[in-house]
Design a protein around this motif. Sequence first.
Motif, PDB file in Angstrom:
ATOM      1  N   GLN A   1       0.843  -1.182   0.000  1.00  0.00           N
ATOM      2  CA  GLN A   1       0.000   0.000   0.000  1.00  0.00           C
ATOM      3  C   GLN A   1       0.883   1.237   0.000  1.00  0.00           C
ATOM      4  O   GLN A   1       2.014   1.212   0.479  1.00  0.00           O
ATOM      5  CB  GLN A   1      -0.889   0.005   1.236  1.00  0.00           C
ATOM      6  N   ARG A   2       0.344   2.302  -0.503  1.00  0.00           N
ATOM      7  CA  ARG A   2       1.074   3.575  -0.570  1.00  0.00           C
ATOM      8  C   ARG A   2       1.099   4.231   0.805  1.00  0.00           C
ATOM      9  O   ARG A   2       0.115   4.221   1.537  1.00  0.00           O
ATOM     10  CB  ARG A   2       0.403   4.504  -1.557  1.00  0.00           C
ATOM     11  N   CYS A   3       2.232   4.817   1.146  1.00  0.00           N
ATOM     12  CA  CYS A   3       2.392   5.543   2.395  1.00  0.00           C
ATOM     13  C   CYS A   3       3.214   6.794   2.099  1.00  0.00           C
ATOM     14  O   CYS A   3       4.291   6.698   1.517  1.00  0.00           O
ATOM     15  CB  CYS A   3       3.098   4.664   3.427  1.00  0.00           C
ATOM     16  N   THR A   4       2.731   7.928   2.477  1.00  0.00           N
ATOM     17  CA  THR A   4       3.426   9.179   2.196  1.00  0.00           C
ATOM     18  C   THR A   4       4.281   9.586   3.387  1.00  0.00           C
ATOM     19  O   THR A   4       3.823   9.571   4.525  1.00  0.00           O
ATOM     20  CB  THR A   4       2.404  10.294   1.899  1.00  0.00           C
ATOM     21  N   VAL A   5       5.523   9.938   3.096  1.00  0.00           N
ATOM     22  CA  VAL A   5       6.452  10.427   4.112  1.00  0.00           C
ATOM     23  C   VAL A   5       7.002  11.763   3.619  1.00  0.00           C
ATOM     24  O   VAL A   5       7.483  11.857   2.493  1.00  0.00           O
ATOM     25  CB  VAL A   5       7.614   9.430   4.335  1.00  0.00           C
ATOM     26  N   TYR A   6       6.910  12.769   4.453  1.00  0.00           N
ATOM     27  CA  TYR A   6       7.430  14.083   4.099  1.00  0.00           C
ATOM     28  C   TYR A   6       8.819  14.259   4.693  1.00  0.00           C
ATOM     29  O   TYR A   6       9.022  14.121   5.897  1.00  0.00           O
ATOM     30  CB  TYR A   6       6.493  15.187   4.608  1.00  0.00           C
TER      31      TYR A   6
ATOM     32  N   ALA B   1      12.310   3.791  -2.507  1.00  0.00           N
ATOM     33  CA  ALA B   1      11.256   3.094  -1.768  1.00  0.00           C
ATOM     34  C   ALA B   1      11.810   1.858  -1.072  1.00  0.00           C
ATOM     35  O   ALA B   1      11.468   1.572   0.078  1.00  0.00           O
ATOM     36  CB  ALA B   1      10.119   2.708  -2.705  1.00  0.00           C
TER      37      ALA B   1
ATOM     38  N   ARG C   1      11.773   1.294   2.852  1.00  0.00           N
ATOM     39  CA  ARG C   1      11.019   0.147   3.357  1.00  0.00           C
ATOM     40  C   ARG C   1      11.900  -0.716   4.255  1.00  0.00           C
ATOM     41  O   ARG C   1      11.495  -1.124   5.347  1.00  0.00           O
ATOM     42  CB  ARG C   1      10.490  -0.689   2.197  1.00  0.00           C
TER      43      ARG C   1
END
Length: 67
Positions: free
Chosen positions: A10-15, A36, A40
């Motif tokens: 699943q997509r996960c956004t990290v700033y 990624a 991960r």
Amino acid sequence: MYQDPKRIRQRCTVYLDQYEADIITAMANYLGVSKAEVMRQMLMKEAQETLGIDRGNGTHSVTAQAS
């Protein structure tokens, strides 16, 4: 369709700020993998250490690819 539907990522956004992003990019370039994959592996390693989970010798990590 999939052998194990729970393995679908699943997509996960990290700033990240520019300094943090540069470190991730440099590490990905050095290891020859995607950003990624670097993130991960780092995230899962930290989570496993924090939770005291030992995955044994069967895991493939980014650091193992560098050697």
